[in-house]
Write a protein that holds these residues in place. Sequence first.
Motif, PDB file in Angstrom:
ATOM      1  N   ARG A 120      -5.259 -55.148   6.603  1.00 32.93           N
ATOM      2  CA  ARG A 120      -5.100 -55.901   5.340  1.00 32.93           C
ATOM      3  C   ARG A 120      -4.450 -55.022   4.275  1.00 32.93           C
ATOM      4  O   ARG A 120      -3.608 -55.484   3.497  1.00 32.93           O
ATOM      5  N   GLN A 121      -4.819 -53.751   4.260  1.00 30.72           N
ATOM      6  CA  GLN A 121      -4.197 -52.859   3.280  1.00 30.72           C
ATOM      7  C   GLN A 121      -2.711 -52.655   3.581  1.00 30.72           C
ATOM      8  O   GLN A 121      -1.905 -52.556   2.658  1.00 30.72           O
ATOM      9  N   LEU A 122      -2.361 -52.602   4.865  1.00 27.32           N
ATOM     10  CA  LEU A 122      -0.932 -52.478   5.207  1.00 27.32           C
ATOM     11  C   LEU A 122      -0.163 -53.710   4.716  1.00 27.32           C
ATOM     12  O   LEU A 122       0.969 -53.596   4.230  1.00 27.32           O
ATOM     13  N   ASP A 146     -10.823 -47.048   2.598  1.00 27.30           N
ATOM     14  CA  ASP A 146     -11.777 -46.734   1.545  1.00 27.30           C
ATOM     15  C   ASP A 146     -11.154 -46.824   0.157  1.00 27.30           C
ATOM     16  O   ASP A 146     -11.769 -47.353  -0.773  1.00 27.30           O
ATOM     17  N   LYS A 147      -9.945 -46.339   0.003  1.00 31.75           N
ATOM     18  CA  LYS A 147      -9.342 -46.246  -1.330  1.00 31.75           C
ATOM     19  C   LYS A 147      -8.158 -47.189  -1.530  1.00 31.75           C
ATOM     20  O   LYS A 147      -7.700 -47.372  -2.646  1.00 31.75           O
ATOM     21  N   GLY A 148      -7.629 -47.725  -0.442  1.00 31.05           N
ATOM     22  CA  GLY A 148      -6.475 -48.617  -0.574  1.00 31.05           C
ATOM     23  C   GLY A 148      -5.155 -47.885  -0.447  1.00 31.05           C
ATOM     24  O   GLY A 148      -5.102 -46.650  -0.495  1.00 31.05           O
ATOM     25  N   PHE A 149      -4.093 -48.674  -0.328  1.00 30.11           N
ATOM     26  CA  PHE A 149      -2.764 -48.103  -0.058  1.00 30.11           C
ATOM     27  C   PHE A 149      -2.234 -47.265  -1.216  1.00 30.11           C
ATOM     28  O   PHE A 149      -1.327 -46.461  -1.038  1.00 30.11           O
ATOM     29  N   GLY A 150      -2.802 -47.444  -2.389  1.00 34.15           N
ATOM     30  CA  GLY A 150      -2.286 -46.731  -3.559  1.00 34.15           C
ATOM     31  C   GLY A 150      -2.732 -45.275  -3.632  1.00 34.15           C
ATOM     32  O   GLY A 150      -2.291 -44.535  -4.508  1.00 34.15           O
ATOM     33  N   GLY A 181      -4.000 -50.583  -9.056  1.00 32.59           N
ATOM     34  CA  GLY A 181      -4.870 -49.459  -8.704  1.00 32.59           C
ATOM     35  C   GLY A 181      -4.902 -48.355  -9.743  1.00 32.59           C
ATOM     36  O   GLY A 181      -5.661 -47.396  -9.610  1.00 32.59           O
ATOM     37  N   ASN A 182      -4.092 -48.489 -10.760  1.00 27.98           N
ATOM     38  CA  ASN A 182      -3.962 -47.371 -11.708  1.00 27.98           C
ATOM     39  C   ASN A 182      -4.354 -47.729 -13.131  1.00 27.98           C
ATOM     40  O   ASN A 182      -3.826 -47.167 -14.080  1.00 27.98           O
TER      41      ASN A 182
END
Lengths: 219, 219
Positions: free
Chosen positions: B111-113, B32-36, A36-37
């Motif tokens: 899914r993100q978790l 929307d942005k993900g776990f990161g 993600g980075n």
Amino acid sequence: MTNKRNQIKGFCRNVDEKKERLKKAFGYILKDKGFGNLGVNKVSLEAGISKNLIYRYFGDFKTLIEQYSEGIDYWTSQAEKRDYSEMTEKDVLKNLLGEQFNYLILNPEMRQLVLWGLHESNYNTTSLLKKRELFAERLILQKADKRFDGRIDYRGVVSVLMAAVYHLAAYSSVQKANFCGIDLSQDKGRKRVLDAINLILDNIYDLNEDKKKATNDNE
Amino acid sequence: MTNKRNQIKGFCRNVDEKKERLKKAFGYILKDKGFGNLGVNKVSLEAGISKNLIYRYFGDFKTLIEQYSEGIDYWTSQAEKRDYSEMTEKDVLKNLLGEQFNYLILNPEMRQLVLWGLHESNYNTTSLLKKRELFAERLILQKADKRFDGRIDYRGVVSVLMAAVYHLAAYSSVQKANFCGIDLSQDKGRKRVLDAINLILDNIYDLNEDKKKATNDNE
């Protein structure tokens, strides 16, 4: 003449070195911060090489990512180079699944590429998946289609085993918590996963033979 | 008296609403942005509720995450509430695997978790995994241990099937590329995965019965 040659050679070596340094910088950020980075500015800063040179050497940022990924992905960097000609397709598959499992545990960068492909579809993640697909088709799947001949959905079974390897290798590298009561952070637990995969595969091949025999007996 | 009561009630409802709004904001960012990209400031901004109130309502940010996760995770929010008492442990497992696969496809937050848990071990990811483990032990694994009685490593097999569900649900939701030549973006392809899982399970139970019979015959 000699001087000019050396200059060109020197220049070339320098470009290759810089390209390598840029790919290494990409890999370092991938491993350290996760998929993600990533961004062209971060890679440029990490490598200490100007962004313009990334575009000059690779054409665009996605080509850098593509070249890096092919160099680190198990399928394109390891399996593609092996000679499987003396092995049965069952043994090739067992070998691929086991080696990929171990490779993923040792390789946080490839694990990040896998997670990236589960997070979003983009040029890089999709391109890599398609290369793996092509290779798997050629090496195992098409041969197995003939052997299983519609009696068993072999591809369905292989998709389950392949997917499990990706998930469990990541889990076992990151988490200390058990998975179905198995301690995957230990070699003993990891071996249980590979043994279970081999058991499932042996079983499916046996079932296929039984079904084939039953069909022949009825004819 | 009535007035005071209403005030308290009104105040309470307001707190609950604000807590819900904070959890929703967390879920929105996760999807929307993900776990990161999670952080207390972003959640506060998204919800339009001051950061101090997050600490007042939840004690700390990780408790907000924990409460949100339990509300969205398939195991803690769905499976825990079902009555499986009339089903055999094989059918419970088939049901859990199938329902979780479909739930994950419909639920990008869960899914993100899952991806988060494959990316890093932290309080939240590990706590959630441990809850799933406890539930799986109680519901299936300990009963199955008795049935399989060391003849087959049932837990190894189940870990493979469970892991495959996590991976393939994410893949099929995100990627259009095939997996082992199967188009997982279509219902037909997804059904092949679940059929393969059921085939593997039936096979393992049959193998167990065969082994048990062979042992009894020898005695």
